[in-house]
Motif scaffolding. Structure first.
Motif, PDB file in Angstrom:
ATOM      1  N   SER A 189       0.576  -0.979  -0.075  1.00 57.00           N
ATOM      2  CA  SER A 189      -0.197   0.440  -0.050  1.00 57.00           C
ATOM      3  C   SER A 189       1.285   1.359  -0.275  1.00 57.00           C
ATOM      4  O   SER A 189       1.920   1.236   0.102  1.00 57.00           O
ATOM      5  N   ARG A 190      -0.299   2.214  -0.519  1.00 63.54           N
ATOM      6  CA  ARG A 190       1.063   3.279  -0.822  1.00 63.54           C
ATOM      7  C   ARG A 190       1.352   3.516   1.662  1.00 63.54           C
ATOM      8  O   ARG A 190       2.560   4.257   1.101  1.00 63.54           O
ATOM      9  N   GLY A 191       0.599   3.670   2.058  1.00 62.37           N
ATOM     10  CA  GLY A 191       1.013   3.680   3.758  1.00 62.37           C
ATOM     11  C   GLY A 191       2.507   3.071   3.662  1.00 62.37           C
ATOM     12  O   GLY A 191       3.259   3.750   4.459  1.00 62.37           O
ATOM     13  N   ARG A 192       2.192   1.709   3.740  1.00 62.22           N
ATOM     14  CA  ARG A 192       3.870   1.125   3.973  1.00 62.22           C
ATOM     15  C   ARG A 192       4.989   1.556   2.791  1.00 62.22           C
ATOM     16  O   ARG A 192       6.290   1.759   3.480  1.00 62.22           O
ATOM     17  N   ALA A 193       4.625   2.146   1.907  1.00 62.30           N
ATOM     18  CA  ALA A 193       5.042   2.912   1.387  1.00 62.30           C
ATOM     19  C   ALA A 193       6.235   4.222   1.550  1.00 62.30           C
ATOM     20  O   ALA A 193       6.969   4.469   1.469  1.00 62.30           O
ATOM     21  N   PHE A 194       5.553   5.443   1.687  1.00 63.46           N
ATOM     22  CA  PHE A 194       5.522   5.993   2.818  1.00 63.46           C
ATOM     23  C   PHE A 194       6.152   6.148   3.962  1.00 63.46           C
ATOM     24  O   PHE A 194       6.717   6.643   3.937  1.00 63.46           O
ATOM     25  N   LEU A 195       5.597   4.979   4.980  1.00 66.84           N
ATOM     26  CA  LEU A 195       6.369   4.600   6.183  1.00 66.84           C
ATOM     27  C   LEU A 195       7.659   4.432   5.880  1.00 66.84           C
ATOM     28  O   LEU A 195       9.000   4.869   6.619  1.00 66.84           O
ATOM     29  N   LEU A 196       8.216   3.255   5.142  1.00 72.29           N
ATOM     30  CA  LEU A 196       9.572   2.831   4.672  1.00 72.29           C
ATOM     31  C   LEU A 196      10.203   4.155   3.739  1.00 72.29           C
ATOM     32  O   LEU A 196      11.567   4.394   4.729  1.00 72.29           O
ATOM     33  N   ALA A 197       9.521   5.042   3.416  1.00 69.01           N
ATOM     34  CA  ALA A 197      10.101   6.615   2.555  1.00 69.01           C
ATOM     35  C   ALA A 197      10.707   7.048   4.030  1.00 69.01           C
ATOM     36  O   ALA A 197      11.825   7.711   4.066  1.00 69.01           O
ATOM     37  N   ARG A 198       9.825   7.275   5.127  1.00 67.10           N
ATOM     38  CA  ARG A 198      10.122   7.877   5.706  1.00 67.10           C
ATOM     39  C   ARG A 198      11.288   7.324   6.837  1.00 67.10           C
ATOM     40  O   ARG A 198      11.925   7.991   8.246  1.00 67.10           O
ATOM     41  N   LEU A 199      10.928   6.488   6.995  1.00 73.10           N
ATOM     42  CA  LEU A 199      12.110   5.018   7.836  1.00 73.10           C
ATOM     43  C   LEU A 199      13.102   5.651   7.888  1.00 73.10           C
ATOM     44  O   LEU A 199      14.361   5.486   8.170  1.00 73.10           O
ATOM     45  N   PHE A 200      14.040   5.745   6.050  1.00 69.87           N
ATOM     46  CA  PHE A 200      14.539   5.812   5.351  1.00 69.87           C
ATOM     47  C   PHE A 200      15.521   7.457   5.106  1.00 69.87           C
ATOM     48  O   PHE A 200      16.535   8.392   5.259  1.00 69.87           O
ATOM     49  N   GLY A 201      14.419   8.529   5.942  1.00 72.20           N
ATOM     50  CA  GLY A 201      14.436   9.709   6.636  1.00 72.20           C
ATOM     51  C   GLY A 201      14.134  10.884   5.208  1.00 72.20           C
ATOM     52  O   GLY A 201      14.500  11.655   5.047  1.00 72.20           O
ATOM     53  N   SER A 202      12.966  10.466   4.033  1.00 72.00           N
ATOM     54  CA  SER A 202      12.114  11.334   3.153  1.00 72.00           C
ATOM     55  C   SER A 202      10.953  11.001   3.464  1.00 72.00           C
ATOM     56  O   SER A 202      10.463  10.344   3.895  1.00 72.00           O
ATOM     57  N   MET A 203      10.785  12.846   3.438  1.00 70.76           N
ATOM     58  CA  MET A 203       9.021  13.571   3.790  1.00 70.76           C
ATOM     59  C   MET A 203       8.079  12.989   2.956  1.00 70.76           C
ATOM     60  O   MET A 203       8.594  14.091   1.400  1.00 70.76           O
ATOM     61  N   VAL A 204       6.991  11.800   2.684  1.00 74.25           N
ATOM     62  CA  VAL A 204       6.265  12.219   1.698  1.00 74.25           C
ATOM     63  C   VAL A 204       4.820  11.597   2.155  1.00 74.25           C
ATOM     64  O   VAL A 204       4.626  11.197   3.102  1.00 74.25           O
ATOM     65  N   PHE A 205       3.692  12.361   1.203  1.00 72.95           N
ATOM     66  CA  PHE A 205       2.287  13.006   1.790  1.00 72.95           C
ATOM     67  C   PHE A 205       1.936  12.650   0.169  1.00 72.95           C
ATOM     68  O   PHE A 205       2.168  13.368  -0.541  1.00 72.95           O
ATOM     69  N   SER A 206      -0.031  11.900   0.191  1.00 69.65           N
ATOM     70  CA  SER A 206      -0.577  11.979  -1.151  1.00 69.65           C
ATOM     71  C   SER A 206      -0.937  13.631  -1.169  1.00 69.65           C
ATOM     72  O   SER A 206      -1.145  14.321   0.549  1.00 69.65           O
TER      73      SER A 206
END
Length: 169
Positions: free
Chosen positions: A97-114
């Motif tokens: 899901s987008r939610g899991r993809a966004f979580l992984l990006a944030r764990l890397f240090g990258s802020m993403v959102f819809s």
């Protein structure tokens, strides 16, 4: 490139059939350039992916890892078609899901959102270098805007890091 030295986050990837794989295991054993984006991006992804394709083509020991921020639309078939001209190794990470993809990006240090207005995904244009030991070693921010350098510069930086590590051991 901003240098870093930190462990990959603990994160499990679903491989289907009830099997999971640790992200750290997936990204170990090869020098990786990790990019969080999506194939229908209207802003930076296509320019950055073109530059990453050139960079990866210049050095066979680098692997491009594309993490889809829009797994509903970024299918394996679309990924393979998009990267069909690339002879180097690529890895496609498509989460549930987008939610899991966004979580992984944030764990890397990258802020993403819809985006609230049109459903597009707001994300930084960043490339993470993950070394063969599974450690985040660098970040290139605003990749499309700033990475007009010779690909050999990054390759030289990565090679120097590997040589220094082998001399210590």
């Amino acid at each position: 490139m901003m240098e870093a030295d930190r462990s990959l986050p603990e994160f499990w990837l679903n491989e289907g059939d009830g099997k999971t794989t640790d992200l750290r295991k997936t990204l170990s054993g090869k020098e990786n350039l990790v990019y969080f984006g999506y194939l229908s991006c209207k802003t930076v992804c296509h320019g950055s992916l073109k530059k990453l394709k050139n960079l990866i083509s210049a050095k066979s020991n680098l692997r491009l890892v594309f993490v889809s921020l829009d797994p509903e639309f970024d299918t394996e078939e679309r990924f393979e078609k998009y990267f069909s001209d690339l002879k180097a190794e690529t890895k496609f990470i498509r989460l549930e899901s987008r939610g899991r993809a966004f979580l992984l990006a944030r764990l890397f240090g990258s802020m993403v959102f819809s985006s609230d207005t049109n459903g597009d995904i707001e994300h930084p244009d960043s490339v993470f270098w993950v070394n063969s030991q599974g450690r985040i070693k660098g970040l290139i921010s605003e990749f499309d805007k700033h990475w007009d350098q010779n690909p050999n510069e990054l390759i030289k930086f990565i090679s120097n890091e590997k040589e220094q590590k082998s001399q210590i051991n």
